[in-house]
Design an enzyme around this catalytic site. Structure first.
Site, short mmCIF file in Angstrom:
data_model
loop_
_atom_site.label_atom_id
_atom_site.label_comp_id
_atom_site.label_asym_id
_atom_site.label_seq_id
_atom_site.Cartn_x
_atom_site.Cartn_y
_atom_site.Cartn_z
N CYS A 289 37.20 58.00 35.84
CA CYS A 289 35.80 57.82 36.21
C CYS A 289 34.90 58.43 35.14
CB CYS A 289 35.53 58.47 37.56
SG CYS A 289 36.40 57.69 38.90
N GLU B 186 47.25 29.45 33.72
CA GLU B 186 47.50 30.90 33.80
C GLU B 186 48.86 31.18 33.15
OE1 GLU B 186 46.24 33.93 35.06
OE2 GLU B 186 48.23 34.71 34.54
N CYS C 78 35.04 65.30 41.61
CA CYS C 78 36.50 65.16 41.61
C CYS C 78 37.14 66.30 40.81
CB CYS C 78 36.89 63.82 41.02
SG CYS C 78 38.65 63.66 40.83
N CYS D 5 35.23 40.82 31.68
CA CYS D 5 35.28 42.25 32.04
C CYS D 5 35.07 43.12 30.81
CB CYS D 5 36.59 42.58 32.74
SG CYS D 5 38.03 42.15 31.79
N1 SAH Z 1 40.36 34.46 37.34
C1 SAH Z 1 41.33 35.34 37.94
C2 SAH Z 1 42.11 36.18 36.93
C3 SAH Z 1 41.31 36.91 35.89
S1 SAH Z 1 42.18 38.17 35.01
C4 SAH Z 1 40.69 36.21 38.99
O1 SAH Z 1 39.48 36.31 39.08
O2 SAH Z 1 41.43 36.82 39.77
C5 SAH Z 1 42.76 37.35 33.62
C6 SAH Z 1 44.00 36.51 33.87
O3 SAH Z 1 44.35 35.92 32.60
C7 SAH Z 1 45.25 37.27 34.33
O4 SAH Z 1 45.75 36.64 35.48
C8 SAH Z 1 46.23 37.14 33.16
O5 SAH Z 1 47.57 37.03 33.58
C9 SAH Z 1 45.77 35.86 32.50
N2 SAH Z 1 46.06 35.68 31.09
C10 SAH Z 1 46.14 36.63 30.12
N3 SAH Z 1 46.35 36.05 28.93
C11 SAH Z 1 46.39 34.72 29.12
C12 SAH Z 1 46.58 33.58 28.27
N4 SAH Z 1 46.76 33.73 26.97
N5 SAH Z 1 46.55 32.37 28.83
C13 SAH Z 1 46.37 32.20 30.17
N6 SAH Z 1 46.21 33.22 31.02
C14 SAH Z 1 46.21 34.47 30.51
#
Ligand code: SAH
Length: 402
Positions: free
Chosen positions: A33, A282, A24, A357
């Site tokens: 990356c 969420e 790249c 993650c």
């Molecule tokens: N399980 C989902 C999202 C994972 S990402 C999937 O696989 O798509 C993490 C998520 O946590 C995001 O949607 C974010 O908005 C949410 N989040 C971040 N801080 C949080 C909190 N304190 N309480 C609840 N949700 C939260």
């Protein structure tokens, strides 16, 4: 790979992908990356070693599951827009650690159609006399363009992030972009007038289509709004969720919590796999609205969603002496909180499936759980969700009894 173990088909396929990836031209400036000078098998090996280094104290780390084709996997692409001193419009990424925009027309990890749409938007701007936003003077119109694509449905969302609500010739602009890309199914104007690092603002106007796209994962249909979190690598997301559901070992009547649930993906797939009753929590209101719609679209009546902080929610549930059987947790990179984890211990579900993650915060949270409860880590499965970057995702199974 520094740990012995059976190689999956995916890994074997990936191992044949010997080429170095560092081709790249903007790799250094972009910084996205970080592993691009390694061949894909070397990248997997690097990630495997990292997870082993951080998590080996908790148990055996399964071999990382890589991609067969680790390119153009990103279903969400965003570009910053900027006009240079010579009056040339540039679209691309911020140079790492700065607010200087580096021009990028195509990227080895981004969806190719999304990249083409962004270039087309840039080329159309002058003929519509549309300007780009300048962060210093706080003048100008277009700040960012975001494209999301449902790989399974081929639906495409184009979001134009503007500093001001007034969008001259918006109908003709939308017509012009749709003529070039009839694949676009919805166009949204997002208005972000603030001095902020956040890409999206609070106000949205749907200029064309339904205002969201849909995608299919693990046989379930999901609605995705501009601001909702959705995993950016759908091919590997099916692998990741498959492992999470496998670890949960649902028999058919369990009560399941899906915490940090986003648009409800894990909980909805669990409900489809026979969970008796699912509750999701969420923080993001748009994602919760999507989750409620998604449950309906998948004809599920045994699933509810709450908007709020997952830690506070867990504390309240624990106080009420509720005892879920399975808790899925999928926090953002910062990991979970002590309020969440101490309530989880109090609630004492049979099975905890932690999707993470960030192996660093995962390690911290596992240390807390191991120290303060009888939970033991039974499985650690890394999945390569983000080829060429240094990021690595893990699914961990915790139970009390053997
Ligand atoms: N399980 C989902 C999202 C994972 S990402 C999937 O696989 O798509 C993490 C998520 O946590 C995001 O949607 C974010 O908005 C949410 N989040 C971040 N801080 C949080 C909190 N304190 N309480 C609840 N949700 C939260």
């Amino acid at each position: 790979m520094s740990q012995t173990g059976k190689n999956t088909n995916r890994q074997r396929a990936a191992a044949s992908n010997k080429a170095k990836c560092g081709s790249c031209p903007v790799h250094k400036k972009c910084g996205g990356c970080q592993l691009q000078n390694l061949s894909y098998p070397e990248q997997l090996s690097f990630k495997q070693s990292k997870v082993i280094r951080l998590l080996k104290d908790f148990g055996k780390v399964e071999p990382i599951i890589g991609m067969e084709n680790p390119y153009h996997y990103r279903n969400k692409v965003q570009a910053a827009f900027y006009t240079n001193r010579q009056g040339k419009i540039i679209s691309g990424v911020y140079q790492s650690g700065t607010h200087h925009v580096v021009g990028v027309d195509s990227c080895q990890i981004e969806d190719e159609l999304a990249d083409k749409i962004i270039v087309a938007v840039r080329k159309l701007l002058p003929s519509f006399r549309l300007t780009t936003y300048n962060e210093d003077t706080r003048k100008g119109f277009l700040r960012h363009v975001l494209v999301k694509r449902g790989f399974a449905t081929d639906e495409v969302m184009l979001v134009l992030v503007t500093a001001t609500p007034v969008f001259p010739s918006k109908n003709n602009f939308v017509k012009a972009i749709l003529e070039r890309f009839p694949q676009i199914t919805t166009v949204i104007q997002n208005i972000n007038p603030h001095k902020t690092n956040l890409v999206l603002g609070d106000r949205q106007v749907v200029l064309y289509g339904k205002g969201y796209i849909e995608d299919v994962l693990c046989g379930c249909r999901f609605r995705i709004s501009p601001k909702s979190f959705y995993q950016i690598n759908p091919v590997q997301t099916e692998v990741l969720y498959g492992k999470a559901i496998e670890f949960a070992q649902l028999k058919g009547d369990e009560t399941v919590l899906d915490t940090y649930c986003g648009i409800g993906t894990i909980g909805i797939i669990a409900a489809k796999h026979g969970a008796g009753n699912v509750v999701g929590v969420e923080l993001n209101g748009d994602a919760v609205r999507d989750a409620v719609q998604n449950a309906k679209a998948n004809s599920l009546t045994n699933i509810r969603f709450f908007k709020g902080d997952a830690g506070e929610f867990m504390r309240d549930v624990a106080k009420e002496d509720e005892r879920p059987d399975v808790v899925f947790m999928d926090p953002p990179r910062a990991g979970s909180t002590e309020t969440f984890l101490s309530s989880l211990i109090k609630m004492s579900p049979k099975t905890v499936v932690y999707v993470s993650c960030s192996p660093e915060t995962l390690r911290r949270d596992l240390q807390y759980l191991i120290k303060n409860s009888e939970y033991k880590v039974r499985k650690i499965q890394p999945v390569d969700m983000f080829p060429h970057t240094a990021h690595v995702e893990c699914v961990v199974l915790l139970t009390k009894e053997r």
